[in-house]
Design a protein around this motif. Sequence first.
Motif, PDB file in Angstrom:
ATOM      1  N   VAL A 219      -4.942  -1.471 -10.220  1.00  0.00           N
ATOM      2  CA  VAL A 219      -3.883  -0.980  -9.181  1.00  0.00           C
ATOM      3  C   VAL A 219      -2.660  -1.004  -9.852  1.00  0.00           C
ATOM      4  O   VAL A 219      -1.699   0.094  -9.546  1.00  0.00           O
ATOM      5  N   ARG A 294      -8.011   5.174  -9.019  1.00  0.00           N
ATOM      6  CA  ARG A 294      -7.875   4.581  -7.679  1.00  0.00           C
ATOM      7  C   ARG A 294      -9.569   4.523  -7.136  1.00  0.00           C
ATOM      8  O   ARG A 294      -9.860   3.430  -6.604  1.00  0.00           O
ATOM      9  N   VAL A 328      -6.258  -3.226  -3.243  1.00  0.00           N
ATOM     10  CA  VAL A 328      -6.406  -2.095  -3.429  1.00  0.00           C
ATOM     11  C   VAL A 328      -5.690  -1.256  -2.330  1.00  0.00           C
ATOM     12  O   VAL A 328      -5.480  -0.128  -2.391  1.00  0.00           O
TER      13      VAL A 328
END
Length: 332
Positions: A219, A294, A328
């Motif tokens: 991240v 992601r 996240v």
Amino acid sequence: MGLDNSAVKPHDRLSAHLADDMAQVNALIRERMASKHAPRIPEVTAHLVEAGGKRLRPMLTLAAARLCGYSGPYHIHLAATVEFIHTATLLHDDVVDESGQRRGRPTANLLWDNKSSVLVGDYLFARSFQLMTETGSLTVLGILSDASATMAEGEVLQLTVAQDLATTEDIYLQVVRGKTATLFSAACEVGGVIADAPSEQIKALHSYGDALGVSFQIVDDLLDYSGGAAIGKNIGDDFRERKLTLPLIKAIAKADDEERAFWVRTIQKGKQIDGDLEQALALLQKHGALEDTRDIALDWAEKAKAALAILPDDPVRDMLCDIADYVVARIN
């Protein structure tokens, strides 16, 4: 690098839940970073230790011990140990990366000098080993000393593969596991060990920390291209420093000849000109590199939460799950 300050903050809830323990950890840190003979040591250490970091790693140790029913006193020593190891690596990293800013403040190497940063980092490493021996647990000593060696190994591996366009996702994961995830997993694992928890619970805590640490670093690497302010960095810092993080590795893997020449010039040879960052961002978008990165971060967060399933049903376990989600959530 830390968690951003927006929205709901599960790490703050966990910090409040562990407030008494954290107060003892902070007191022990202040006590052990003192030096009778070298006043620069507490000056440099205080600058970083009191810079407003979230103390996530020591909180993980306290949470793991609490979750496994431990009442003390050595989880305090271990949490302080973990924070000292982390702080030592930050001091060294800022010298290696020639950084001028961390958490929005000038780095120690900028305010003092590289020599002070390296030597104070060495002092904190030594202090961490003094602290961990006080627990009297050879198992704990083994876990944290192994983690310290693995972290150094990960940093050296990152150094040797930097700017090498042949770097694969597997090598990147090895770097991330070494330099970041290993301290997360050790921080969780020693909390279970000091509580004398069953081996499957200790293994689960290790797995949670490992997956959380991998997700956390992915991240951070993603935010460098999509939201630098969230982690106190400028967008594109990693690009300017020619760091081959996962978004770049994914884009390079799909590059045509012209694009590859761009990456060779900017990353491998370091010849960057105005407009290169914008072109890099366009290539990341073109190949879906940010979206793919992601998705991988989300997968690791799910692995972290799944690992906790065999641990006791407890508010602390719920908060640890929330932290995995929050790591996240910074990219949503």
